[in-house]
Design an enzyme around this catalytic site. Sequence first.
Site, mmCIF file in Angstrom:
data_model
loop_
_atom_site.group_PDB
_atom_site.id
_atom_site.type_symbol
_atom_site.label_atom_id
_atom_site.label_comp_id
_atom_site.label_asym_id
_atom_site.label_seq_id
_atom_site.Cartn_x
_atom_site.Cartn_y
_atom_site.Cartn_z
ATOM 1 N N GLU A 248 32.258 37.520 39.811
ATOM 2 C CA GLU A 248 32.940 36.324 40.333
ATOM 3 C C GLU A 248 33.885 35.863 39.239
ATOM 4 O OE1 GLU A 248 30.042 34.847 43.716
ATOM 5 O OE2 GLU A 248 30.592 33.398 42.194
ATOM 6 N N CYS B 38 36.897 27.519 38.767
ATOM 7 C CA CYS B 38 37.503 28.787 39.185
ATOM 8 C C CYS B 38 38.421 28.554 40.367
ATOM 9 C CB CYS B 38 36.417 29.787 39.549
ATOM 10 S SG CYS B 38 35.225 29.160 40.726
HETATM 11 P P1 NAD Z 1 34.009 34.561 29.857
HETATM 12 O O1 NAD Z 1 34.444 35.774 30.588
HETATM 13 O O2 NAD Z 1 34.623 34.274 28.554
HETATM 14 O O3 NAD Z 1 32.429 34.582 29.612
HETATM 15 C C1 NAD Z 1 31.510 34.638 30.668
HETATM 16 C C2 NAD Z 1 30.178 35.169 30.157
HETATM 17 O O4 NAD Z 1 30.324 36.531 29.758
HETATM 18 C C3 NAD Z 1 29.631 34.430 28.945
HETATM 19 O O5 NAD Z 1 28.240 34.263 29.119
HETATM 20 C C4 NAD Z 1 29.938 35.382 27.799
HETATM 21 O O6 NAD Z 1 29.063 35.262 26.700
HETATM 22 C C5 NAD Z 1 29.759 36.737 28.473
HETATM 23 N N1 NAD Z 1 30.476 37.861 27.862
HETATM 24 C C6 NAD Z 1 31.671 37.852 27.214
HETATM 25 N N2 NAD Z 1 32.018 39.112 26.846
HETATM 26 C C7 NAD Z 1 31.032 39.941 27.273
HETATM 27 C C8 NAD Z 1 30.825 41.346 27.220
HETATM 28 N N3 NAD Z 1 31.704 42.159 26.649
HETATM 29 N N4 NAD Z 1 29.705 41.858 27.776
HETATM 30 C C9 NAD Z 1 28.793 41.044 28.393
HETATM 31 N N5 NAD Z 1 28.942 39.707 28.465
HETATM 32 C C10 NAD Z 1 30.043 39.148 27.926
HETATM 33 O O7 NAD Z 1 34.256 33.339 30.870
HETATM 34 P P2 NAD Z 1 33.966 31.773 30.664
HETATM 35 O O8 NAD Z 1 34.969 31.215 29.731
HETATM 36 O O9 NAD Z 1 32.531 31.522 30.397
HETATM 37 O O10 NAD Z 1 34.244 31.220 32.134
HETATM 38 C C11 NAD Z 1 35.517 30.889 32.587
HETATM 39 C C12 NAD Z 1 36.004 31.917 33.585
HETATM 40 O O11 NAD Z 1 35.031 32.051 34.630
HETATM 41 C C13 NAD Z 1 37.286 31.513 34.290
HETATM 42 O O12 NAD Z 1 38.133 32.636 34.419
HETATM 43 C C14 NAD Z 1 36.797 31.058 35.660
HETATM 44 O O13 NAD Z 1 37.783 31.110 36.651
HETATM 45 C C15 NAD Z 1 35.671 31.995 35.895
HETATM 46 N N6 NAD Z 1 34.731 31.474 36.906
HETATM 47 C C16 NAD Z 1 34.687 32.063 38.133
HETATM 48 C C17 NAD Z 1 33.847 31.572 39.124
HETATM 49 C C18 NAD Z 1 33.794 32.182 40.499
HETATM 50 O O14 NAD Z 1 32.911 31.819 41.255
HETATM 51 N N7 NAD Z 1 34.696 33.069 40.877
HETATM 52 C C19 NAD Z 1 33.039 30.454 38.844
HETATM 53 C C20 NAD Z 1 33.105 29.887 37.581
HETATM 54 C C21 NAD Z 1 33.953 30.400 36.628
#
Ligand code: NAD
Length: 431
Positions: free
Chosen positions: A203, A237
């Site tokens: 997501e 998001c």
């Molecule tokens: P992010 O991608 O920076 O991190 C998300 C998670 O992934 C964190 O827990 C992080 O520690 C982990 N992570 C990072 N690199 C990784 C890797 N290489 N391997 C495994 N895990 C890893 O995102 P964020 O800043 O936490 O969230 C913001 C983003 O999330 C925005 O783009 C937003 O639009 C999206 N979002 C989408 C939805 C949806 O339902 N579509 C909902 C909420 C947020």
Amino acid sequence: MKDFAAVRAAQEKWAREPLTTRIQAIRKFRQLLEERRETLAEKLTDEVGKPINQARNELKGTLGRIDFFVEHVADNLADEIVRNEGGVEERIQHEPLGVIANISAWNYPYFVGSNVFIPALLTGNAVLYKPSEYATKTGLAIAELLHEAGIPKDVFVAVPGGKEAGAELLKLPINGVFFTGSYATGVKINEAVAKKLIRVQLELGGKDPVYVCDDVDIKVTAASVADGAFYNTGQSCCSVERIYAHEGIYKEFTEAFVKEVSAFVVGDPRDEKTYIGPLTRPEQVAVLEAQVKDATDRGAHILCGGKRVPGKDNFFQPTVLINVTSEMKVMRDESFGPIIGIQSARNDDEAVKLMKETEYGLTAGVFTKDAVRARRILAHVPVGSAYWNCSDRVSPYLPWSGRGHSGIGTTLSHYGIQAFLQPKAWHLKSP
Ligand code: NAD
């Protein structure tokens, strides 16, 4: 991370428990969330800077999501006899996936977390839950409540940490990964688990457009779209991230919109009156500054905001830009902050063309009095959720999914329960 074999064994036992036992634990979790809502909301506000009223709303909304899952899980788990002919009964059984990883985001830890772990647990899976490093305390509070509610400790395991902890989880023999976060990380996760051939749900982000037609009530629409764009300090998001206004009302709409945005109270997120708080990730302030600079260098005008708030760390002024074009970062890249561009559209066809100018496809909205017009426009826009006269809205009864760079897979609705199940086909021939 705990001994994986213990988690596997606990999952198998959990899946054999009667559904009523699993429902009872989730109901208890709901009760604890409700009883401790105020303390949990304060913790969330302190940790991520979400304005307190919005933190309370998130917790309240989570209760509704839990209710949906509890009410609908039995139907989704029930065996289906699809044919009984020639002495052969054909039956579908729904089995849990097994042990799943839930790697989560910080912007709505209760919403995006519970969309995954509640149906996963109800359907008999075990969950390795990695909260975002920006919402660790909230993530650990969720784990404590689930354990207090009766979910065994090896069935729900919190794995706090940053991206390294997430990457380590993906090396384990998990049966599925359910990720909420950015497109860039989503791609890495997809690549990391490609050879495992497991269920992958991503997501991801959005660059969600709204088109305002020329027949709307300008003031009501401006207020509604402003809320869709700036709620949660623009860090949703499905925040509105691009506005296209029909040229017939563009000027009037823009003025009304700026009036709404200028009235937003920016300040301490613990203050009841605050609508815009700080950005959760300090790095995002520079991203927004760069988007404003890129836009103004290319000819955009700032109608309000445009800068960080003087003397306040991590605060960005609510910002509205006009004279924007599709080439500008602010109309192309996810902003994830209190900033938006408004572009004029000559007619509905041009609005459709502009709305499609992105790799993302999470949501899109059309504001008009004419339902047929809205449906006609939205039918051409490839998104998971289509809004008529609303935006930034999620319902547990409807599937939540994206197209393109907004991800793969579905949470919420019955699809979001089936996501944690796999069908087993039974061919039962009487002797
Ligand atoms: P992010 O991608 O920076 O991190 C998300 C998670 O992934 C964190 O827990 C992080 O520690 C982990 N992570 C990072 N690199 C990784 C890797 N290489 N391997 C495994 N895990 C890893 O995102 P964020 O800043 O936490 O969230 C913001 C983003 O999330 C925005 O783009 C937003 O639009 C999206 N979002 C989408 C939805 C949806 O339902 N579509 C909902 C909420 C947020």
